[in-house]
Write a protein that holds these residues in place. Structure first.
Motif, PDB file in Angstrom:
ATOM      1  N   ILE A 227       7.372  13.180  -6.217  1.00 30.25           N
ATOM      2  CA  ILE A 227       7.157  13.174  -7.717  1.00 30.25           C
ATOM      3  C   ILE A 227       5.947  12.071  -7.980  1.00 30.25           C
ATOM      4  O   ILE A 227       5.043  12.511  -8.717  1.00 30.25           O
ATOM      5  CB  ILE A 227       8.327  12.800  -8.245  1.00 30.25           C
ATOM      6  N   HIS A 230       2.754  14.019  -6.840  1.00 32.77           N
ATOM      7  CA  HIS A 230       2.333  15.004  -8.056  1.00 32.77           C
ATOM      8  C   HIS A 230       1.376  14.329  -9.057  1.00 32.77           C
ATOM      9  O   HIS A 230       0.254  14.928  -9.381  1.00 32.77           O
ATOM     10  CB  HIS A 230       3.371  15.554  -8.635  1.00 32.77           C
TER      11      HIS A 230
ATOM     12  N   LEU B  36      10.000  18.888 -12.123  1.00 27.86           N
ATOM     13  CA  LEU B  36       9.281  18.435 -10.721  1.00 27.86           C
ATOM     14  C   LEU B  36      10.535  18.248  -9.705  1.00 27.86           C
ATOM     15  O   LEU B  36      10.191  18.784  -8.728  1.00 27.86           O
ATOM     16  CB  LEU B  36       8.735  17.337 -11.053  1.00 27.86           C
ATOM     17  N   LEU B 105       2.761  19.650  -5.918  1.00 28.55           N
ATOM     18  CA  LEU B 105       3.340  18.448  -5.748  1.00 28.55           C
ATOM     19  C   LEU B 105       2.649  17.419  -4.926  1.00 28.55           C
ATOM     20  O   LEU B 105       3.047  16.172  -4.846  1.00 28.55           O
ATOM     21  CB  LEU B 105       4.822  18.627  -4.721  1.00 28.55           C
ATOM     22  N   ARG B 217       8.938   5.426 -10.214  1.00 25.00           N
ATOM     23  CA  ARG B 217       9.952   5.751  -9.951  1.00 25.00           C
ATOM     24  C   ARG B 217      11.052   4.761  -9.598  1.00 25.00           C
ATOM     25  O   ARG B 217      10.798   4.115  -8.617  1.00 25.00           O
ATOM     26  CB  ARG B 217      10.262   6.794  -8.928  1.00 25.00           C
TER      27      ARG B 217
END
Lengths: 233, 233
Positions: A227, A230, B36, B105, B217
């Motif tokens: 992710i 991306h 995603l 990706l 993230r």
DNA sequence: GTATGTGAAGGTGTTCACAGCC
DNA sequence: GGCTGTGAACACCTTCACATAC
């Protein structure tokens, strides 16, 4: 002419099962659906606030402490779904809220965890929980590696993976953590479930197929990284 | 979680500029918003399928392979947002799809990663990537522990955390992994960003406050566990 | 005045139903 | 027959606006 409100007969078994499991999940949740991660963040932020001496917290303060782009409206909506214990014009009693959230999240009691796969990742989780999350206790550890089996980690003997059925049923572990390679994960998961574990935290990069009554959370490191890539690409 | 597109510096907050930036943000996303993680699962399932000798895959087969309650309709919707390369009546060419998804990706090229904090968790990630994800290379490792600093892991010298600014800018790492205690995470994150890292994977149990251009993230183990305990309670 | 709580409006993601093509 | 691709319907989640209470 068109018939309306036709009862859905003879659906595909997968769709039907999906629907049934959805309905069940809905009934169990009632209060909260996808807001759980946020509730946890509120809980943590409130613990910090209480620790820092704040007795009363407003939705705005809580939102700011949580960060992550969460609005005060969102906070109020989430909290109001649990009941009304804010005081209008004042805010929320931090201690009351912490307790309520703790109860909702199941953090008002202790939990026993079984870890299968005691490589770096299993070790990391055990260490993290041990010194940061008092509610979670490592009650059982399994691995295949002969050099590990029989040794102890903080008083817990590391059993051989094959001993799982012999040892685990007596320990009352409701949570299992799977940190084994993907090829072994499905089998380990099934065996854990057979030993009474009903919630799994899975780090293996694959989808586990288990009965609907088992709650599974999967953490997929490769997915998280991709992710990121991306957005970089 | 996807941060809301917000103009990062208020140079000219005119309606025109706002619209332009929105359009740009839209153009970047257009294809994918919250899908995603699913796209990644498709990619993995397709890799497996290709590896297993399947040349053509239907949306239903793909959905079943991914599991996780994903429907064939969902698969088709997701894939159609990337373009039309299915053949009606037949299915999708697995190789074509893998390549397309890989490109979307960002998995069609290699990435260099810096890890800060080389305890069990950092070790676990490095090992996992090393032997399972060929696209990701550990290019730099930092820790504070004197006994670690100066040693090597697979040819990578472990630097002291204080050397970050000296070493990192030359290495072209675009991804940073933070596996340090919560108290140090914010500072480490800022320093990584200052050294040119624009994507972060954060394991520290806290919210990082960073410029919007940085993609973050967060993997929060305690949160995952408490979601499990909620369902157990 | 301040802050909560909540119906209504607005967005976003998923599912349905079927047209289009093989 | 089969399967993809997609507008429309639907369900869900978030945001707005404001009534309610301190």
């Amino acid at each position: 002419m068109r018939a309306k409100a036709r009862p859905s007969n003879g659906r595909k078994p997968t769709a039907q099962r999906q629907q049934a499991s959805d309905a069940l999940a809905r009934a169990r949740d009632r209060v909260l659906i996808i807001s759980l991660p946020r509730l946890f963040l509120y809980h943590r932020a409130l613990e910090d606030a209480v620790h820092g001496g704040l007795a009363v917290v407003t939705s705005r303060v809580l939102a700011d402490r949580v960060g992550r782009g969460i609005s005060s409206t969102q906070v109020r909506k989430d909290l109001s779904s649990l009941g009304n214990f804010g005081r209008r014009g004042q805010g929320y009693d931090a201690t009351v809220l912490v307790n309520k959230l703790g109860r909702v999240l199941g953090l008002d009691r202790d939990w026993r965890i079984a870890i299968v796969g005691f490589g770096y990742l299993g070790h990391a989780l055990a260490t993290f929980l041990e010194f940061r999350e008092a509610k979670f206790h490592i009650a059982a550890i399994f691995d295949q590696e002969p050099s590990l089996v029989g040794t102890h980690w903080r008083g817990v003997r590391i059993g051989h993976a094959s001993e799982l059925e012999k040892i685990l049923p007596h320990l009352g572990c409701s949570i299992g953590v799977i940190t084994v390679p993907a090829a072994a994960a499905q089998s380990v998961a099934e065996r854990l479930v057979a030993c009474g574990v009903t919630a799994l935290l899975n780090f293996a990069p694959m989808t586990l197929k288990l009965p609907a009554r088992v709650t599974v959370r999967s953490i997929d490191l490769a997915s998280e990284l991709s992710i990121l890539t991306h957005y970089l690409a």
